[in-house]
Scaffold this motif. Structure first.
Motif, mmCIF file in Angstrom:
data_model
loop_
_atom_site.group_PDB
_atom_site.id
_atom_site.type_symbol
_atom_site.label_atom_id
_atom_site.label_comp_id
_atom_site.label_asym_id
_atom_site.label_seq_id
_atom_site.Cartn_x
_atom_site.Cartn_y
_atom_site.Cartn_z
ATOM 1 N N HIS A 179 11.822 -0.277 -8.934
ATOM 2 C CA HIS A 179 11.901 -1.275 -7.860
ATOM 3 C C HIS A 179 13.309 -1.305 -7.272
ATOM 4 O O HIS A 179 14.293 -1.209 -8.005
ATOM 5 C CB HIS A 179 11.531 -2.670 -8.390
ATOM 6 C CG HIS A 179 10.096 -2.767 -8.778
ATOM 7 N ND1 HIS A 179 9.094 -3.009 -7.884
ATOM 8 C CD2 HIS A 179 9.485 -2.602 -9.985
ATOM 9 C CE1 HIS A 179 7.921 -3.016 -8.520
ATOM 10 N NE2 HIS A 179 8.137 -2.764 -9.789
ATOM 11 N N ARG A 181 13.729 -3.300 -4.031
ATOM 12 C CA ARG A 181 13.762 -4.615 -3.372
ATOM 13 C C ARG A 181 13.128 -5.625 -4.317
ATOM 14 O O ARG A 181 11.907 -5.685 -4.477
ATOM 15 C CB ARG A 181 13.007 -4.566 -2.038
ATOM 16 C CG ARG A 181 13.816 -3.854 -0.950
ATOM 17 C CD ARG A 181 13.190 -3.977 0.413
ATOM 18 N NE ARG A 181 13.226 -5.308 0.991
ATOM 19 C CZ ARG A 181 14.326 -5.911 1.454
ATOM 20 N NH1 ARG A 181 15.484 -5.320 1.371
ATOM 21 N NH2 ARG A 181 14.250 -7.110 1.995
ATOM 22 N N HIS A 239 10.395 -6.794 5.543
ATOM 23 C CA HIS A 239 10.480 -5.769 4.511
ATOM 24 C C HIS A 239 10.402 -6.494 3.165
ATOM 25 O O HIS A 239 11.425 -6.751 2.532
ATOM 26 C CB HIS A 239 11.823 -5.043 4.692
ATOM 27 C CG HIS A 239 11.940 -3.786 3.887
ATOM 28 N ND1 HIS A 239 10.851 -3.080 3.390
ATOM 29 C CD2 HIS A 239 13.048 -3.067 3.505
ATOM 30 C CE1 HIS A 239 11.282 -2.021 2.732
ATOM 31 N NE2 HIS A 239 12.611 -1.982 2.788
ATOM 32 N N THR A 242 9.117 -5.587 -3.611
ATOM 33 C CA THR A 242 8.006 -5.010 -4.387
ATOM 34 C C THR A 242 7.906 -5.679 -5.748
ATOM 35 O O THR A 242 6.986 -5.435 -6.508
ATOM 36 C CB THR A 242 8.215 -3.494 -4.597
ATOM 37 O OG1 THR A 242 9.450 -3.292 -5.302
ATOM 38 C CG2 THR A 242 8.266 -2.783 -3.253
ATOM 39 N N ASP A 269 0.428 -4.090 -6.395
ATOM 40 C CA ASP A 269 1.079 -4.349 -5.115
ATOM 41 C C ASP A 269 2.372 -5.129 -5.265
ATOM 42 O O ASP A 269 3.221 -5.137 -4.373
ATOM 43 C CB ASP A 269 0.131 -5.152 -4.205
ATOM 44 C CG ASP A 269 -1.196 -4.433 -4.010
ATOM 45 O OD1 ASP A 269 -1.174 -3.194 -3.814
ATOM 46 O OD2 ASP A 269 -2.246 -5.098 -4.075
ATOM 47 N N LEU A 270 2.500 -5.843 -6.357
ATOM 48 C CA LEU A 270 3.679 -6.683 -6.570
ATOM 49 C C LEU A 270 3.879 -6.910 -8.064
ATOM 50 O O LEU A 270 2.956 -7.312 -8.765
ATOM 51 C CB LEU A 270 3.475 -8.049 -5.881
ATOM 52 C CG LEU A 270 4.618 -9.047 -6.003
ATOM 53 C CD1 LEU A 270 5.810 -8.622 -5.146
ATOM 54 C CD2 LEU A 270 4.153 -10.458 -5.615
ATOM 55 N N SER A 271 5.084 -6.615 -8.523
ATOM 56 C CA SER A 271 5.411 -6.939 -9.916
ATOM 57 C C SER A 271 5.989 -8.344 -9.948
ATOM 58 O O SER A 271 6.697 -8.752 -9.022
ATOM 59 C CB SER A 271 6.431 -5.937 -10.478
ATOM 60 O OG SER A 271 5.809 -4.718 -10.771
ATOM 61 N N PRO A 334 6.477 0.383 -8.758
ATOM 62 C CA PRO A 334 5.976 -0.020 -7.440
ATOM 63 C C PRO A 334 4.876 0.928 -6.976
ATOM 64 O O PRO A 334 4.940 2.134 -7.229
ATOM 65 C CB PRO A 334 7.218 0.083 -6.543
ATOM 66 C CG PRO A 334 8.201 0.919 -7.286
ATOM 67 C CD PRO A 334 7.900 0.750 -8.725
ATOM 68 N N THR A 336 2.249 2.756 -4.137
ATOM 69 C CA THR A 336 2.545 3.578 -2.976
ATOM 70 C C THR A 336 2.076 2.911 -1.699
ATOM 71 O O THR A 336 2.246 3.437 -0.614
ATOM 72 C CB THR A 336 1.858 4.943 -3.119
ATOM 73 O OG1 THR A 336 0.496 4.714 -3.458
ATOM 74 C CG2 THR A 336 2.537 5.760 -4.200
#
Lengths: 337, 337
Positions: A179, A181, A239, A242, A269-271, A334, A336
């Motif tokens: 990750h 971001r 933006h 993730t 999609d999101l940690s 993350p 794709t």
DNA sequence: CTGAAAGCGCTAACAG
DNA sequence: CTGTTAGCGCTTTCAG
């Protein structure tokens, strides 16, 4: 009627005072006498009367745990309580719990509180542990206290753990997954936990050479709702991150809820990472990656130290307990997408 | 030094005994005198010394809350504690907490406990509230106690809520959504909660004219893990249920975890209901449909009743508090899949 | 190292 | 309705 100290004295053939000495752990009693007295105590099934001890000895054998009312319903305090009770178990001390509204000016009310309950010692958790006026007043009243996770240097007995490092670890974990971001939902102002965890977040980014982006840091207040709101802000960014590191588990749940509402799958999609290691972190699906805070151990250590401080008022004790990183299903590389 | 009762007596120009009468709420004091004494108390900032009152009055002003150790970490007991403290707040009584291992034979240890702590009253939650030998021994020791959700008739003061009806309500909710095959994960043996909730489940089915299928009822023990295991059994059936009612929230979370592992979506592929209304039921996504148990209110009512019983030992009190059905996202009409 | 006696601050008979 | 007085069971000077 139950046996009294004079019954024990008579049975052991000594004076009441000597029995009292044994009871209170004075060392100046001959071993032989001590053993004889201890036997009498067992034989007679003698249990000292706490009220009489309190009255004569001018101490209550009470340790008061002060916490605030929002905290009251959190599992954080429940765990601290478990530790506090555990520590009291083998002592003549009892723990009494006292929730106080954080909004109240506790520093002003502490005199009345002390007059009423006459606790021998206090244990304070945030935010009361960070109330400088309160601690000062306790010093003036000459009452021993221990703080848990206080950010004040004034507290001569404080138990905590390295929150900054723990936060750094968990963010480093996200970075190692790839990750770049990473969002952060902060804790409530006034809590050391807020600053320490945020600093840890920044430290981890810096060490990984990832630029700090202020738009990725959103204010929270430790509640589920604030996590939900913060996630909205973060996920609405042009933006978006993730991964999101929330400063506690409840807020992390809020983040997961917002992801759920948007049809985002955690961790694909999101940690999401939390902090505290509350029960919900295990119960939720996927399991929440978090740091287990040693609440029970801190409660226990706080009581042990503060009881020691009753005997030795000059005691100065800062302790940092170990924490545990709990990697669970809510964090992954993350996607794709 | 703080003011003592004789200072108040001197200031008000009455005897110590009269002040004591006012302090203890006796009614046989002339209004005029009473007011004068109350003024002196305020002026002198007098606070009675609890130890002295205890010693002379042979009462400790302590209400002990007994619970068991697995319960210790549940939010159920946390909530009860909040209620207990709330009830003590406006009284001279303090609450002391005492976790006991359920495995221990409390009935055998209660004598020692009472000798040590000399509580004036006890509040018992399950499973201790269901320990007939314990209650009997307390009766023999002539100690007042209140139980919460006891299934024993022996308890003359018991606070609870209609668990059978609440369970019936929640299953009726599932039936009304169109579910016909509804699984049930039971609670732990020895808890009234197990029997009541299971009976409610059967009653709802019967009233809806749905045949009872024993294969849809699986044993649980109130833990997350047991919910997980039960869900495995239920979802492996040839004809699996479209909804599962777990006897508490933790087990419902276990069911949701198993669904998650199998890629089943709640509530589309499986509706899940819990029981208790613990914090996790709100934090999890989707929110868990459950019954909010009035824990806080029960703790509060238990203390109030038992303190009343100290004054009137013949008091007999059974109270059923209102509960709330919380319909959340985890339950919906069965999908077509 | 040990003991005798004086309270700690309040309640509760008992007497008025 | 009110006051006097004797403890509650222990700790703690102060001697020895």
């Amino acid at each position: 009627m139950a046996a009294r100290i004079e019954d024990v004295a008579a049975d052991a053939g000594v004076s009441v005072k000597t029995v009292s000495r044994v009871l209170n752990g004075y060392t100046n009693v001959r071993v032989k006498l001590r053993e004889r007295i201890e036997k009498s105590i067992r034989d007679l099934n003698y249990v000292p009367n706490a009220s009489a001890r309190s009255l004569a000895g001018r101490r209550s054998f009470l340790v008061a745990l002060l916490y605030d009312n929002p905290t009251a319903v959190s599992s954080y305090i429940m765990d601290v309580i478990v530790g506090v009770l555990e520590a009291c178990k083998e002592t003549p001390y009892n723990a009494v719990l006292h929730p106080f509204d954080a909004a109240d000016d506790l520093a002003a009310r502490i005199d009345g509180f002390v007059a009423h309950h006459r606790p021998d010692a206090l244990v304070l958790v945030p935010p009361h542990a960070n109330n400088a006026k309160l601690l000062q007043r306790l010093d003036e009243l000459d009452i021993r206290y221990a703080t848990i996770s206080s950010r004040l240097r004034e507290s001569s007995i404080d138990i905590g753990f390295d929150e900054r490092k723990a936060a750094e670890d968990i963010v480093a974990h996200l970075l190692s997954l790839g990750h770049q971001r990473i969002g952060h939902v902060t804790g409530l102002k006034g809590h050391g936990a807020r600053a320490w965890r945020r600093t840890g977040y920044r430290d981890a980014l810096r060490k990984a050479g990832v630029a700090y982006d202020a738009s990725l840091v959103v204010e929270g207040d430790f509640t589920f709702e604030s996590g939900l709101a913060a996630a909205r802000v973060l996920l609405d960014l042009d933006h978006p991150p993730t991964a999101i590191f929330a400063a506690n588990d409840d807020m992390a749940c809020g983040v997961m809820r917002e992801a759920y509402e948007r049809g985002l799958v955690v961790p694909d999609d999101l940690s999401v990472c939390g902090f505290d290691g509350t029960p919900v972190s295990q119960l939720i699906s996927p399991g929440l990656t978090t740091v287990r805070q040693p609440c029970r151990e801190m409660g226990c250590a706080a009581v042990q130290s503060v009881l020691q401080a009753i005997r030795d008022p000059s005691l100065h004790h800062q302790e940092r307990l170990p924490y545990q990183l709990k990697i669970r299903g809510s964090s992954a590389a993350p996607g794709t997408s």
